[in-house]
Design a protein around this motif. Structure first.
Motif, PDB file in Angstrom:
ATOM      1  N   GLN A   3       6.096 -32.781 -22.835  1.00  0.00           N
ATOM      2  CA  GLN A   3       7.346 -33.476 -23.128  1.00  0.00           C
ATOM      3  C   GLN A   3       7.777 -34.367 -21.966  1.00  0.00           C
ATOM      4  N   LEU A   4       7.603 -33.868 -20.722  1.00  0.00           N
ATOM      5  CA  LEU A   4       7.953 -34.669 -19.546  1.00  0.00           C
ATOM      6  C   LEU A   4       7.105 -35.923 -19.462  1.00  0.00           C
ATOM      7  N   ALA A   5       5.806 -35.784 -19.784  1.00  0.00           N
ATOM      8  CA  ALA A   5       4.930 -36.953 -19.765  1.00  0.00           C
ATOM      9  C   ALA A   5       5.391 -37.996 -20.770  1.00  0.00           C
ATOM     10  N   LYS A   6       5.806 -37.543 -21.968  1.00  0.00           N
ATOM     11  CA  LYS A   6       6.298 -38.488 -22.975  1.00  0.00           C
ATOM     12  C   LYS A   6       7.587 -39.155 -22.512  1.00  0.00           C
ATOM     13  N   GLN A   7       8.496 -38.357 -21.926  1.00  0.00           N
ATOM     14  CA  GLN A   7       9.748 -38.925 -21.442  1.00  0.00           C
ATOM     15  C   GLN A   7       9.509 -39.917 -20.310  1.00  0.00           C
ATOM     16  N   HIS A   8       8.544 -39.597 -19.427  1.00  0.00           N
ATOM     17  CA  HIS A   8       8.221 -40.489 -18.319  1.00  0.00           C
ATOM     18  C   HIS A   8       7.754 -41.847 -18.842  1.00  0.00           C
ATOM     19  N   ASN A   9       6.847 -41.829 -19.811  1.00  0.00           N
ATOM     20  CA  ASN A   9       6.349 -43.082 -20.360  1.00  0.00           C
ATOM     21  C   ASN A   9       7.461 -43.836 -21.088  1.00  0.00           C
ATOM     22  N   SER A  10       8.335 -43.102 -21.805  1.00  0.00           N
ATOM     23  CA  SER A  10       9.426 -43.747 -22.519  1.00  0.00           C
ATOM     24  C   SER A  10      10.394 -44.405 -21.548  1.00  0.00           C
ATOM     25  N   LEU A  11      10.750 -43.706 -20.460  1.00  0.00           N
ATOM     26  CA  LEU A  11      11.659 -44.275 -19.465  1.00  0.00           C
ATOM     27  C   LEU A  11      11.044 -45.488 -18.784  1.00  0.00           C
TER      28      LEU A  11
END
Length: 660
Positions: free
Chosen positions: A148-156
């Motif tokens: 989930q953190l990886a997805k949020q990182h890419n989204s940000l």
């Protein structure tokens, strides 16, 4: 069975401590086993638990038998005591009775200990089972959190890049302000003083920008570099990178088909490759760019005009500045180029025949497959030639990939006879598992002029989140044969390089840690090299430069082994990746079959099992390069032996192998 839960829980802990922990240690040491539990591991775990349960049953059965047979033995001995027997036999019976009593006491102690252990295990088994289940749930939760953190990182990151105020060229913002501000003697900041750390250990120094020439006319005789005028002696360096790029007779293509949007789970493939040599791992074209390693090697010549300028330098130290800028410029194409080039087939070649517009000819040939090694030779009509043999060593370490080019690069100027030798730095691709991929260059390289013994120490400063240094920073010092420093180099390997002439040097006062740096007083910096802007829509064309876009352009008259004719690479460039993967597998199997045929000629009684023996008995001989002992480096390397351009003129390619 009483207490079995305890034994199963204990077996799980024992199995993890002995098997799983060792597996993680192997992963860190470079073994290519998986770090997560595979189906085979789960099957082995179930098998171990089943065996432990059976042994627990056996232990309980033995417990019951010992108690039963011990009681029977005691009854038999008591019956013997009641019988009337001779005195001699009575003594022996007494001894047997005493031993049986000792056995009964020991057996009872063991039985009681086993009973206590089983009772204690039964009491705590549920607690241990709950603890094990909790740890398993935490592990699953942690994996989900990381994903989930990886997805949020890419989204940000996407949101940040698309927001207002983000520069059109993000990489430029990291380098602006990190170099010496003045670009000439008319700058308003000529008299400002700027300090910066550039090197570590013995080559550490600080630079101070001094006044303009007009203010130093009376001090010329006191300069440690002599009385040579900066404005007249270094006019070759002025505008060295500002070369007009006009139109040429041959119209080259300016774009290729856009990169398809194929999704691929990188970790699902790379997790099986930890610690292995990347050249030995069959990889899909999804990780590639539609260029071969031979074409990437040819890209080093993109800023060849620096060498054309260096031909006209009367001073060897001035020439060294341009050579150093050229050596750094070869990395500028890598900042966005995360995808790997195609591994060339053995015997594959690539020519760059650009005498009309670039004034040079270049030829590369793949001379070895394991380890992958390519030989390169280029000559310019302006009076210089360059040759190298580069062997790529690479390792995947889980979080990053290290790429170590091995081999020396030679550059010779015909008029002066100056012969320069240097080696490439280490490239590292970061964030293999989580986050956005990015590449960095690190390490020290030394450029040596073997005619004059001038030297240039160049340092690629590795990037760190905790460092105050600018990203992709490069520094260096140019010294003559006596060790006297003449120029300071500064810049970044992805943007530009500058040089500042040293007019005086002195030691600084020791710092708090006891280290002492050299203080160089310099004139304002002059621009040596600046990166060309990328073509429009480059982000959809693998971030290719203008030169890279032309390298795989179909061209008539090339050898049948030329990279332009490689079918899987051509299919990938056209966007047909599925067909490219099929074709890539066919070519690799064809190459393996050719290698097996060559190994069959191994001499009788000689072992071909080792890599060294296989290499010696391979039987492959390159067409255009031959092995020679380098008198300067004392290393054996492949050097161009001639004949290619003559064969091209005659269009006689009968000697070329059928590799495609």
């Amino acid at each position: 069975m009483k207490g079995r839960g305890c034994w199963e829980t204990a077996s799980v802990r024992s199995f993890c401590s002995s098997g799983c922990l060792n597996k993680f240690k192997k992963d860190d040491s470079g073994d290519d086993e998986e770090s997560s539990t595979s189906p085979a591991d789960k099957s082995e775990l179930q098998h171990t638990l089943k065996n432990l349960s059976l042994k627990l049953d056996d232990l309980s059965t033995c417990n019951d038998l010992i108690a039963k047979h011990g009681a029977a033995l005691q009854r038999s001995l008591n019956e013997l005591d009641s019988l009337k027997i001779p005195s001699e036999s009575g003594e022996k019976l007494k001894v047997v009775n005493e031993r049986a009593t000792l056995f009964r006491i020991t057996s009872n102690a063991m039985i009681n200990a086993c009973r206590d252990f089983l009772e204690l295990a039964e009491i705590h088994s549920r607690k241990w089972q709950r603890a094990l289940q909790y740890e398993q749930e935490q592990r699953v939760h942690l994996e989900e959190t990381i994903e989930q953190l990886a997805k949020q990182h890419n989204s940000l990151e996407r949101a940040f890049r698309s927001g207002p105020g983000w520069p059109a060229n993000p990489s430029k913002s990291f380098s602006e302000g990190s170099f010496l501000t003045p670009k000439g003697e008319d700058s308003e900041e000529d008299e400002d003083t700027e300090y910066f750390d550039a090197m570590e250990d013995s080559t550490s120094f600080i630079t101070v920008i001094t006044e303009t020439n007009e203010d130093r006319k009376d001090e010329g005789g006191n300069s440690t570099c002599g009385t040579v005028d900066w404005t007249t002696a270094d006019n070759v360096l002025d505008g060295a990178s500002l070369v007009p790029r006009g139109s040429y007779k041959v119209k080259r293509r300016a774009r290729i088909p856009d990169k398809p949007n194929y999704s691929l789970n990188l970790w699902s493939i790379m997790k099986n490759c930890i610690g292995r040599e990347l050249s030995r791992i069959p990889m899909p074209v999804n990780f590639n760019e539609p260029l071969s390693m031979l074409q990437r090697l040819t890209e080093d010549l993109e800023y060849h005009h620096l060498l054309d300028k260096a031909v006209h330098c009367s001073s060897s130290v001035e020439q060294m500045c341009l050579v150093a800028a050229f050596s750094v410029s070869s990395y500028s194409t890598t900042v966005h180029r995360i995808a790997k080039p195609f591994n060339p087939m053995l015997g594959e070649t690539f020519e760059l025949d650009r005498l009309e517009d670039m004034g040079l000819r270049s030829l590369c040939e793949q001379v070895s497959h394991h380890p992958p090694s390519a030989a390169h030779y280029a000559f310019s009509k302006h009076g210089w030639s360059l040759w190298q043999e580069i062997t790529i060593a690479s390792k995947f370490r889980g979080k990053y990939i290290s790429i170590m080019p091995l081999g020396a690069i030679h550059l010779e100027f015909q008029a002066s006879g100056n012969h320069y030798v240097w080696r490439k730095s280490t490239s590292t691709v970061h964030n293999i598992i989580v986050g956005k991929l990015w590449i960095d260059q690190s390490g020290d390289i030394e450029i040596v002029n073997h005619k004059t013994n001038d030297r240039c120490q160049v340092k690629f400063v590795p990037y760190s989140y905790f460092s105050k240094e600018a990203a992709r920073k490069v520094t260096g010092v140019v010294s003559d044969s006596q060790g006297k420093a003449h120029y300071v180099l500064s810049g970044s390997w992805d943007e530009q390089m500058e040089c500042s002439k040293i007019v005086q040097s002195s030691p600084s006062s020791p710092s708090s840690d006891g280290k002492q740096k050299t203080v160089y007083q310099t004139l304002p910096a002059k621009l040596l090299w600046r990166k060309y802007p990328l073509p429009e829509n480059a982000e959809n064309m693998y971030y290719f430069s203008e030169l890279a876009l032309t390298l795989n352009e179909p061209e008539s008259g090339v050898a049948p082994t030329d990279s332009r004719l490689r079918p899987d690479q051509r299919l990938m460039e056209e966007g047909r990746w599925d067909q490219a993967n099929t074709e890539k597998q066919r070519l690799e199997e064809k190459q393996r079959l050719s290698r097996r045929r060559r190994l069959e000629i191994c001499a009788p009684g000689r072992s071909c099992g080792t890599e060294e023996a296989e290499k010696e008995s391979d039987g492959y001989v390159p067409l255009w390069f031959e092995k020679r002992l380098d008198p300067l480096t004392r290393e054996t390397a492949y050097v161009y032996k001639g004949g290619y351009w003559e064969s091209k003129e005659k269009q006689d390619w009968h000697m070329c192998p059928n590799i495609f």
